[in-house]
Structure formats: structure tokens, C-alpha cells
Design a protein around this motif. Sequence first.
Motif, mmCIF file in Angstrom:
data_model
loop_
_atom_site.group_PDB
_atom_site.id
_atom_site.type_symbol
_atom_site.label_atom_id
_atom_site.label_comp_id
_atom_site.label_asym_id
_atom_site.label_seq_id
_atom_site.Cartn_x
_atom_site.Cartn_y
_atom_site.Cartn_z
ATOM 1 N N GLU A 160 0.698 -1.094 0.043
ATOM 2 C CA GLU A 160 0.058 -0.004 -0.400
ATOM 3 C C GLU A 160 0.839 0.890 0.256
ATOM 4 O O GLU A 160 0.251 2.081 -0.489
ATOM 5 C CB GLU A 160 -0.676 0.342 1.449
ATOM 6 N N ALA A 161 2.383 1.088 0.760
ATOM 7 C CA ALA A 161 2.937 2.649 0.433
ATOM 8 C C ALA A 161 3.727 2.262 -0.658
ATOM 9 O O ALA A 161 4.746 3.182 -0.738
ATOM 10 C CB ALA A 161 3.825 2.733 2.101
ATOM 11 N N SER A 162 3.573 1.715 -1.833
ATOM 12 C CA SER A 162 4.675 1.594 -2.575
ATOM 13 C C SER A 162 4.191 2.234 -4.031
ATOM 14 O O SER A 162 3.364 2.148 -4.700
ATOM 15 C CB SER A 162 5.269 0.481 -3.085
ATOM 16 N N PRO A 163 4.904 3.255 -4.580
ATOM 17 C CA PRO A 163 4.055 4.071 -5.650
ATOM 18 C C PRO A 163 3.480 3.113 -6.671
ATOM 19 O O PRO A 163 2.488 3.661 -7.645
ATOM 20 C CB PRO A 163 5.543 4.670 -5.876
ATOM 21 N N VAL A 164 4.528 1.846 -6.903
ATOM 22 C CA VAL A 164 4.256 1.532 -7.866
ATOM 23 C C VAL A 164 2.761 0.602 -7.873
ATOM 24 O O VAL A 164 3.076 -0.404 -9.004
ATOM 25 C CB VAL A 164 5.901 0.520 -9.053
ATOM 26 N N HIS A 165 2.645 0.230 -7.113
ATOM 27 C CA HIS A 165 1.153 -0.252 -6.779
ATOM 28 C C HIS A 165 -0.650 0.659 -6.082
ATOM 29 O O HIS A 165 -0.889 -0.168 -5.738
ATOM 30 C CB HIS A 165 1.118 -2.012 -5.232
ATOM 31 N N LEU A 166 0.056 1.547 -7.220
ATOM 32 C CA LEU A 166 -0.778 2.559 -7.022
ATOM 33 C C LEU A 166 -1.421 2.362 -8.420
ATOM 34 O O LEU A 166 -1.426 2.048 -9.083
ATOM 35 C CB LEU A 166 -0.853 4.419 -6.876
ATOM 36 N N ASP A 167 -3.172 2.816 -8.631
ATOM 37 C CA ASP A 167 -3.994 2.438 -9.139
ATOM 38 C C ASP A 167 -4.173 4.409 -10.328
ATOM 39 O O ASP A 167 -4.994 4.794 -9.323
ATOM 40 C CB ASP A 167 -4.993 1.885 -9.182
ATOM 41 N N VAL A 168 -3.008 4.183 -11.065
ATOM 42 C CA VAL A 168 -3.300 5.659 -12.118
ATOM 43 C C VAL A 168 -3.061 5.023 -13.477
ATOM 44 O O VAL A 168 -2.924 4.497 -13.611
ATOM 45 C CB VAL A 168 -1.696 6.736 -11.150
ATOM 46 N N SER A 169 -3.760 5.947 -14.127
ATOM 47 C CA SER A 169 -3.352 6.376 -15.685
ATOM 48 C C SER A 169 -2.695 7.747 -15.832
ATOM 49 O O SER A 169 -3.853 9.428 -14.634
ATOM 50 C CB SER A 169 -5.021 6.566 -15.896
ATOM 51 N N ASP A 170 -2.184 8.028 -16.763
ATOM 52 C CA ASP A 170 -1.510 9.827 -17.157
ATOM 53 C C ASP A 170 -1.426 10.141 -15.575
ATOM 54 O O ASP A 170 -1.320 11.309 -15.865
ATOM 55 C CB ASP A 170 -2.765 10.105 -17.710
ATOM 56 N N PRO A 171 -0.087 9.808 -15.911
ATOM 57 C CA PRO A 171 1.236 10.411 -14.507
ATOM 58 C C PRO A 171 1.453 11.296 -14.398
ATOM 59 O O PRO A 171 1.680 11.701 -16.664
ATOM 60 C CB PRO A 171 1.831 8.962 -13.981
ATOM 61 N N PRO A 172 2.225 11.885 -14.300
ATOM 62 C CA PRO A 172 3.242 13.178 -14.542
ATOM 63 C C PRO A 172 4.359 12.970 -15.252
ATOM 64 O O PRO A 172 4.902 11.904 -14.662
ATOM 65 C CB PRO A 172 3.313 13.719 -13.244
ATOM 66 N N PRO A 173 4.966 13.595 -16.098
ATOM 67 C CA PRO A 173 6.414 13.203 -16.174
ATOM 68 C C PRO A 173 7.491 13.260 -15.035
ATOM 69 O O PRO A 173 7.193 13.789 -14.483
ATOM 70 C CB PRO A 173 7.273 14.169 -17.294
ATOM 71 N N PHE A 174 8.536 12.069 -14.959
ATOM 72 C CA PHE A 174 9.059 11.504 -14.552
ATOM 73 C C PHE A 174 10.598 11.854 -15.199
ATOM 74 O O PHE A 174 10.867 11.393 -16.292
ATOM 75 C CB PHE A 174 9.274 10.210 -13.941
ATOM 76 N N PHE A 175 12.072 11.868 -14.557
ATOM 77 C CA PHE A 175 13.034 12.257 -14.896
ATOM 78 C C PHE A 175 13.801 11.108 -13.734
ATOM 79 O O PHE A 175 14.073 11.765 -12.541
ATOM 80 C CB PHE A 175 13.891 13.887 -14.606
ATOM 81 N N ILE A 176 13.745 10.069 -14.006
ATOM 82 C CA ILE A 176 14.643 9.151 -13.178
ATOM 83 C C ILE A 176 16.542 9.142 -12.858
ATOM 84 O O ILE A 176 16.475 8.464 -14.324
ATOM 85 C CB ILE A 176 13.949 8.086 -13.119
ATOM 86 N N LEU A 177 16.877 9.307 -11.901
ATOM 87 C CA LEU A 177 18.327 8.917 -12.028
ATOM 88 C C LEU A 177 18.995 7.572 -10.665
ATOM 89 O O LEU A 177 18.447 7.936 -9.075
ATOM 90 C CB LEU A 177 19.193 9.863 -11.702
ATOM 91 N N HIS A 178 19.417 7.139 -11.462
ATOM 92 C CA HIS A 178 20.017 5.190 -10.244
ATOM 93 C C HIS A 178 21.261 5.216 -10.525
ATOM 94 O O HIS A 178 22.006 4.857 -11.878
ATOM 95 C CB HIS A 178 19.117 4.937 -10.188
ATOM 96 N N GLY A 179 22.220 4.686 -9.584
ATOM 97 C CA GLY A 179 23.492 4.643 -9.815
ATOM 98 C C GLY A 179 23.471 3.115 -9.482
ATOM 99 O O GLY A 179 22.765 2.664 -8.997
ATOM 100 N N THR A 180 24.537 2.152 -10.845
ATOM 101 C CA THR A 180 23.774 0.848 -10.939
ATOM 102 C C THR A 180 24.834 0.429 -10.008
ATOM 103 O O THR A 180 24.606 -1.185 -9.330
ATOM 104 C CB THR A 180 24.933 0.232 -12.117
ATOM 105 N N ALA A 181 25.573 0.501 -8.754
ATOM 106 C CA ALA A 181 26.311 0.219 -7.241
ATOM 107 C C ALA A 181 25.560 0.791 -6.799
ATOM 108 O O ALA A 181 26.440 0.828 -5.228
ATOM 109 C CB ALA A 181 27.851 0.453 -8.101
ATOM 110 N N ASP A 182 24.403 1.332 -6.694
ATOM 111 C CA ASP A 182 23.344 1.190 -4.955
ATOM 112 C C ASP A 182 24.078 0.280 -4.623
ATOM 113 O O ASP A 182 22.901 -0.336 -4.800
ATOM 114 C CB ASP A 182 22.881 1.825 -5.547
#
Length: 330
Positions: free
Chosen positions: A213-235
Amino acid sequence: MTHTIAFDPSHPELLLDLDVPTGLPPEFGWPVIVWVHGGGWRLQDRTARPDFSRHFCAAGFAMVSIDYRLAPEHPHPAQVLDLRQALRWLRRHAGEFGLDCEAIGLWGSSAGSHIAAFTALSAHTPRLPGETIPADDEELSTEVACVVDGYGPADIAALLPGFPTPAPRQEEPGQEPEPTPGERRATTPEEDLLGGLPPTASAYEGLRERAREASPVHLDVSDPPPFFILHGTADTAVPADQSRILHDYLSARGGESLLYLIEGFGHGFFNPGEVLELGPGIRLDNGRLEAEPETPFAADNRGSFDPEGRHPSFALVRDFFTHHLGGLER
């Protein structure tokens, strides 16, 4: 100029810092970027942030950094409710500070990215569980125009380690049993976000459901706003797969998403060197984004903002916000 203000009458201890560019605002007001700090939901405050003036106010953005209630004393969704109220406050007072209330973006670091993503993706819900909205703010929106997500957890359930299993032990007759290492282990940040480690294995299953229930990817949503996601491969604090999952989730629901995976980077690279996000002695990759500007990366662009093959940087983050919010280049 920086204004420090309490934004929630229910929690007057929570403050926000609002930095406004010098000079007269444009016709529709300054576009706004709200920074949400990291710290595993358990540490830090609004002062754990990049240099607002150097990177963003000079480009025509009003910058905001907020406090939020910390776990485990205040479990999810307390942090999201605090950000939602800050957004209402900004819209209520936009005219006073020359802000464009239709051009607000979120920028999160680590736990702050989780809070920002959940807030952006649940904005269509008028009232979340446990939410108290001031009467004057009932009609004010918590929607945002875009999000920059830095190495944030997206699927909390996938990060839970499971209930600790006691190690086998034998006591001498008459000897009091000693706690085992499994029983003594510290709670993880994700467990504390959900209120702490339950006392039994069966209760841990309830925690797993709260994690979904606390996870963004389990929310029921359509047409979300634009995202820019940055992550390190050694995280090693938050695996890069968390950002891959979010990227796929957004595009599957009709949203725009730009994913940058930075080769060899660990956690915390948005933080300046003096910000110890997870406490004393834990430096993570503070300051590395500026220190190593030519680091190899892989990008997957499923949106309208074209990074033109540029390396990850604060300037690229600024240009993403300019594309979706406007700024001096509008």
C-alpha cells in the motif's frame, strides 16, 4: 531571499524554506521546485539539500525544501500527508510570493523520492487515510507538473528482508535464554517506514501488505506526470532495479519517463559533501554528481524532454524542469 515558514497548522513544528529569485517575477509567477530530503525516512530535515541559489534560483525557479514527520514514530503515509499540505500551502500563498501555482514540480532524494513519487501518483485522491485538511485548503490541488526521482524506493514490499528467524541454540539447565542475533537485528528503514518490526511472523505478513500500500508502483493511476529518474548501478542501499520498475510502471500507464542509470555510482549523489544522509560516518556518494561529470551512463527516454545524449548533472535536472515548468527560457 529565503523565507522560513510553518506550513501545517496541525504540525507547527514542520517548516519549509522558500528561496525566491531576485527581481520581479514573470507574468504568471516563478515556477516552483519542491525538494524532499532523504535520510531513510528516519533522519534529516529541510536543510539537507543541494545549493538552491547556484543551480536553480539563478535560472528563474523558486525553490522549496520541506520538513516532514519522521519514522518510525510517524509511519507512512504521514510523510506524504506533510508534502501534500505543503503543496496546498504553496498554492494558497502563491500570490504573496509571486509563485506560479500551475507550475510546481517535485524533486526527491532517496526516501524523499519515494515520498515525492507517491504524492505525485496519488494526487487524484482527494483525501488519503488519516489526512486532516484545513478547511480553507479543501479545494486546493496537490497535483504536480513533473518529478525528478533520485535513487528512490518504488516497491517497498520487494525491499523487506522478512521476519528474523531465531538461530538454533542450546541452554544449560537453569540458564536463562539469550536473545539470538536474528532476534536482535535492527529494523530496516523500510520496516520503520511502516511502523517498526512486528513481534511475530504472522504480524509481519500484515506489514508486507502495508508495504504494498505504501509503494508508488502499486498505486492505481493513469496518465501520471512526467518523471526523470536517476540511479547508480552500484547502489547497495536501494537497488537500481527499483528505478527500472518505476520507469516501466510509468510508461505502461501512459506517462513520460526518462531513466538514467549511472555506471558505478552509489547512493546519495545529489547530496552536497556536508550532508550525511544516513547519519555520522556514512558518506555514501555525496558530491559525486559534480565531481565526476563524465561518468558513463545508460539512458532510456520515453518522454518529450530530449536530453540530447548529455551526461547526468544538475544542469540536466534544471533543463528537465525548464521543459516541463518553464523558467527564464520560457
